[in-house]
Design a protein around this motif. Structure first.
Motif, PDB file in Angstrom:
ATOM      1  N   LEU A 239       7.439  16.878 -30.996  1.00 30.11           N
ATOM      2  CA  LEU A 239       8.793  16.804 -31.438  1.00 30.11           C
ATOM      3  C   LEU A 239       9.870  15.301 -31.504  1.00 30.11           C
ATOM      4  CD1 LEU A 239      10.174  19.423 -28.387  1.00 30.11           C
ATOM      5  CD2 LEU A 239       9.562  19.611 -31.398  1.00 30.11           C
ATOM      6  N   PHE A 240       8.888  14.265 -31.055  1.00 32.83           N
ATOM      7  CA  PHE A 240       9.157  13.413 -31.122  1.00 32.83           C
ATOM      8  C   PHE A 240       9.029  12.642 -32.343  1.00 32.83           C
ATOM      9  CE2 PHE A 240       8.533   8.726 -30.613  1.00 32.83           C
ATOM     10  CZ  PHE A 240       9.374   8.260 -30.520  1.00 32.83           C
ATOM     11  N   THR A 241       7.868  12.975 -32.451  1.00 36.37           N
ATOM     12  CA  THR A 241       7.496  12.311 -34.372  1.00 36.37           C
ATOM     13  C   THR A 241       8.267  12.820 -35.438  1.00 36.37           C
ATOM     14  OG1 THR A 241       5.234  12.337 -33.644  1.00 36.37           O
ATOM     15  CG2 THR A 241       5.024  12.592 -35.873  1.00 36.37           C
ATOM     16  N   ILE A 242       9.149  14.372 -34.905  1.00 30.78           N
ATOM     17  CA  ILE A 242       9.361  14.763 -36.338  1.00 30.78           C
ATOM     18  C   ILE A 242      10.639  14.558 -36.492  1.00 30.78           C
ATOM     19  CG2 ILE A 242      10.603  17.241 -36.556  1.00 30.78           C
ATOM     20  CD1 ILE A 242       8.487  18.713 -35.556  1.00 30.78           C
ATOM     21  N   VAL A 243      11.486  14.294 -35.245  1.00 27.63           N
ATOM     22  CA  VAL A 243      13.324  13.676 -34.583  1.00 27.63           C
ATOM     23  C   VAL A 243      12.183  12.056 -35.795  1.00 27.63           C
ATOM     24  CG1 VAL A 243      14.302  12.174 -33.864  1.00 27.63           C
ATOM     25  CG2 VAL A 243      13.217  14.061 -32.596  1.00 27.63           C
ATOM     26  N   LEU A 244      11.489  11.697 -35.588  1.00 24.93           N
ATOM     27  CA  LEU A 244      11.125  10.333 -36.357  1.00 24.93           C
ATOM     28  C   LEU A 244      11.527  10.586 -37.698  1.00 24.93           C
ATOM     29  CD1 LEU A 244       8.337   8.256 -33.718  1.00 24.93           C
ATOM     30  CD2 LEU A 244      11.586   7.761 -33.949  1.00 24.93           C
ATOM     31  N   LEU A 245      10.640  11.159 -38.299  1.00 22.87           N
ATOM     32  CA  LEU A 245      10.102  11.401 -39.677  1.00 22.87           C
ATOM     33  C   LEU A 245      11.713  11.547 -40.660  1.00 22.87           C
ATOM     34  CD1 LEU A 245       7.725  13.705 -39.466  1.00 22.87           C
ATOM     35  CD2 LEU A 245       7.243  11.261 -40.817  1.00 22.87           C
ATOM     36  N   PHE A 246      12.353  12.965 -39.474  1.00 24.79           N
ATOM     37  CA  PHE A 246      13.783  13.803 -40.798  1.00 24.79           C
ATOM     38  C   PHE A 246      14.731  11.914 -40.083  1.00 24.79           C
ATOM     39  CE2 PHE A 246      11.967  17.184 -40.546  1.00 24.79           C
ATOM     40  CZ  PHE A 246      12.314  18.044 -41.193  1.00 24.79           C
ATOM     41  N   ALA A 247      15.281  11.247 -39.718  1.00 24.00           N
ATOM     42  CA  ALA A 247      15.275   9.878 -39.251  1.00 24.00           C
ATOM     43  C   ALA A 247      15.257   9.046 -40.601  1.00 24.00           C
ATOM     44  CB  ALA A 247      15.451   9.991 -37.706  1.00 24.00           C
ATOM     45  N   LEU A 248      14.588   8.756 -40.680  1.00 22.47           N
ATOM     46  CA  LEU A 248      13.792   7.434 -41.525  1.00 22.47           C
ATOM     47  C   LEU A 248      13.664   8.661 -42.802  1.00 22.47           C
ATOM     48  CD1 LEU A 248      11.926   5.430 -41.815  1.00 22.47           C
ATOM     49  CD2 LEU A 248       9.876   6.618 -42.304  1.00 22.47           C
ATOM     50  N   GLN A 249      14.079   9.475 -43.008  1.00 22.34           N
ATOM     51  CA  GLN A 249      14.561  10.163 -44.477  1.00 22.34           C
ATOM     52  C   GLN A 249      16.470  10.247 -45.052  1.00 22.34           C
ATOM     53  OE1 GLN A 249      12.913   8.803 -47.705  1.00 22.34           O
ATOM     54  NE2 GLN A 249      11.618   7.893 -46.624  1.00 22.34           N
ATOM     55  N   GLY A 250      16.252  10.617 -43.121  1.00 23.21           N
ATOM     56  CA  GLY A 250      18.114  11.747 -43.504  1.00 23.21           C
ATOM     57  C   GLY A 250      19.001  11.152 -44.680  1.00 23.21           C
ATOM     58  N   GLU A 251      19.144  10.231 -45.229  1.00 28.83           N
ATOM     59  CA  GLU A 251      20.106   9.662 -46.077  1.00 28.83           C
ATOM     60  C   GLU A 251      19.183  10.143 -47.222  1.00 28.83           C
ATOM     61  OE1 GLU A 251      21.025   6.014 -46.090  1.00 28.83           O
ATOM     62  OE2 GLU A 251      22.121   5.797 -43.810  1.00 28.83           O
ATOM     63  N   GLN A 252      18.148  10.428 -47.273  1.00 31.75           N
ATOM     64  CA  GLN A 252      18.042  10.760 -48.668  1.00 31.75           C
ATOM     65  C   GLN A 252      17.710  12.055 -48.620  1.00 31.75           C
ATOM     66  OE1 GLN A 252      16.598   9.102 -51.668  1.00 31.75           O
ATOM     67  NE2 GLN A 252      14.768   7.317 -50.906  1.00 31.75           N
ATOM     68  N   VAL A 253      17.141  13.033 -47.421  1.00 30.56           N
ATOM     69  CA  VAL A 253      17.118  14.215 -47.404  1.00 30.56           C
ATOM     70  C   VAL A 253      18.691  14.964 -48.167  1.00 30.56           C
ATOM     71  CG1 VAL A 253      16.947  16.451 -46.248  1.00 30.56           C
ATOM     72  CG2 VAL A 253      15.374  14.821 -45.714  1.00 30.56           C
ATOM     73  N   VAL A 254      20.268  14.181 -47.330  1.00 31.80           N
ATOM     74  CA  VAL A 254      21.271  14.446 -47.518  1.00 31.80           C
ATOM     75  C   VAL A 254      21.424  13.988 -48.870  1.00 31.80           C
ATOM     76  CG1 VAL A 254      23.274  14.166 -46.819  1.00 31.80           C
ATOM     77  CG2 VAL A 254      21.613  15.525 -45.687  1.00 31.80           C
ATOM     78  N   SER A 255      21.728  13.250 -49.827  1.00 32.95           N
ATOM     79  CA  SER A 255      21.618  12.669 -50.985  1.00 32.95           C
ATOM     80  C   SER A 255      20.929  13.444 -51.853  1.00 32.95           C
ATOM     81  CB  SER A 255      22.068  10.625 -51.124  1.00 32.95           C
ATOM     82  OG  SER A 255      20.450  10.846 -50.777  1.00 32.95           O
ATOM     83  N   ARG A 256      20.145  13.999 -51.918  1.00 32.49           N
ATOM     84  CA  ARG A 256      19.004  14.163 -52.312  1.00 32.49           C
ATOM     85  C   ARG A 256      18.838  15.472 -52.172  1.00 32.49           C
ATOM     86  NH1 ARG A 256      15.118   9.167 -54.034  1.00 32.49           N
ATOM     87  NH2 ARG A 256      15.203  10.006 -55.955  1.00 32.49           N
ATOM     88  N   PRO A 257      19.429  16.837 -52.417  1.00 35.27           N
ATOM     89  CA  PRO A 257      18.670  18.210 -52.039  1.00 35.27           C
ATOM     90  C   PRO A 257      17.888  18.964 -52.991  1.00 35.27           C
ATOM     91  CG  PRO A 257      21.445  17.803 -52.461  1.00 35.27           C
ATOM     92  CD  PRO A 257      21.136  16.365 -52.079  1.00 35.27           C
ATOM     93  N   TRP A 258      18.664  18.476 -54.120  1.00 32.97           N
ATOM     94  CA  TRP A 258      17.814  19.392 -54.768  1.00 32.97           C
ATOM     95  C   TRP A 258      16.231  18.631 -55.417  1.00 32.97           C
ATOM     96  CZ3 TRP A 258      17.023  23.500 -57.777  1.00 32.97           C
ATOM     97  CH2 TRP A 258      16.491  23.434 -59.108  1.00 32.97           C
ATOM     98  N   ASP A 259      16.367  17.394 -55.771  1.00 31.39           N
ATOM     99  CA  ASP A 259      15.095  16.459 -55.460  1.00 31.39           C
ATOM    100  C   ASP A 259      14.127  17.280 -54.813  1.00 31.39           C
ATOM    101  OD1 ASP A 259      15.941  15.356 -57.706  1.00 31.39           O
ATOM    102  OD2 ASP A 259      15.629  13.395 -57.181  1.00 31.39           O
TER     103      ASP A 259
END
Length: 363
Positions: A239-259
């Motif tokens: 769970l700790f690793t998952i939080v870090l992975l999503f935090a690391l790319q949070g802006e990318q995931v939100v700003s480029r949803p279609w990609d």
């Protein structure tokens, strides 16, 4: 009316932590996205916490995740696994022939117009899993000893074959087919370092724990007292690793949803196909449920840390190749969690066994 006592061997099938695992993982994903989007610069801070191209926080999370599972392995049973030629050969074929070829095909089918994402996806397919697969295998009541042997074999092949396969699938094969070519540069030392950290350290710690624990306190104490205490830390690390992975790319995931969606589709198809090919191969070869499940998860999983490190080192942290590498585990985690439940269902409906009874008999 008197109630009949439950059999002494009856045990809860899933702990509360395991039973609600999809919920915890979903919350961890959301928490990571919130942190990555709402806290300015957090992704930059996490990206800077690297040594030799390896993220220190993510490495710590993976080590905490892997140690309890590898501490459960009965290392005195490993020799019996190495004599199972059907398991070893089928694993090598699925991991180093079928997996990379399938990902290459899916990348060109779904991302022919997006060369950066396509290249990143192919690199994900070349990085065979040596870390998180032990969690999925353990949750599905797979064969721990077989998993330890297969990830060790993958590690050796990864050091030898990763660069060669990268050259073949990104340069040679596309040229033969008249497609665009792309190269990568990655040192054998960088791959070996990745294997040493994410497999060598927890494997050594797990072996030392069992050897010293059983020698000083006995097997009964080790398996009935020690393992239940350290066991939950595997999921805490996940769970700790998952939080870090999503935090690391949070802006990318939100700003480029279609990609993200474009990259996610071939990944989803890949994980599902590889897993089902693995479980069906095990069944057709006459392997029992535990080893068939292990074959399936080791075939479907990927070494996302190596894929991310290679894409960042070769193309840059802001590249499309790196984004595709990061999306890999973001799709792999929920899909393989779902396949854990599919695996447990197939154990009863297809293999005609209770996987938890089999698990208890190994203790």
């Amino acid at each position: 009316m008197a109630q009949t006592a439950a059999p002494a061997h009856a045990a809860p099938r899933l702990s509360p932590l395991d039973r609600w695992l999809p919920l915890w993982i979903g919350l961890a994903m959301v928490a990571g996205l919130v942190v990555g989007v709402l806290i300015p610069g957090v992704s930059d801070v996490l990206a800077r916490l690297e040594v030799g191209g390896i993220s220190v926080p993510i490495a710590l999370g993976l080590l905490v995740m892997m140690y309890p599972v590898l501490a459960k392995v009965r290392y005195d049973r490993v020799a019996a696994v190495t004599s199972d030629k059907k398991l070893l050969i089928s694993s090598l074929v699925l991991n180093w022939l079928v997996g990379p070829a399938l990902m290459f095909t899916l990348a060109w089918v779904f991302l022919a117009d997006l060369p950066e994402y396509r290249t990143g996806l192919i690199i994900v397919g070349l990085a065979r899993c040596i870390a998180m697969v032990v969690i999925w295998n353990d949750l599905a009541c797979g064969d721990r000893e077989a998993a330890a042997v297969l990830v060790a074999i993958n590690s050796v092949f990864q050091i030898v074959a990763f660069s060669l396969l990268g050259w073949f699938y990104l340069t040679v094969l596309p040229a033969w087919l008249g497609l665009d070519t792309q190269g990568i540069e990655i040192s054998v030392w960088q791959i070996a370092l990745n294997v040493l950290i994410f497999l060598g350290i927890p494997l050594l710690a797990g072996f030392a724990s069992r050897y010293l624990g059983e020698r000083r306190k006995g097997r009964e104490w080790y398996e009935e007292r020690f393992l239940p205490r350290v066991g939950p830390w595997a999921l805490y690390g996940l769970l700790f690793t998952i939080v870090l992975l999503f935090a690391l790319q949070g802006e990318q995931v939100v700003s480029r949803p279609w990609d993200i969606a474009r990259i996610a589709v071939p990944l989803l198809v890949y994980f599902v196909i590889m897993w089902f090919v693995g479980i069906c191969t095990g069944r057709m070869l006459g392997l029992d449920y535990a080893r068939s499940s292990t074959l399936a998860f080791t075939a479907a999983g990927n070494n996302f840390e190596l894929a991310i490190a290679v894409t960042i080192a070769t193309f840059g942290a802001a590249s499309g190749q790196a984004l595709a590498g990061v999306v890999g585990p973001l799709i792999e985690v929920p899909v393989l969690v779902g396949l854990v439940y599919v695996s447990l269902w197939l154990a009863r409906s297809w293999f005609r066994i209770d996987p938890f009874a089999s698990e208890r008999s190994n203790l």
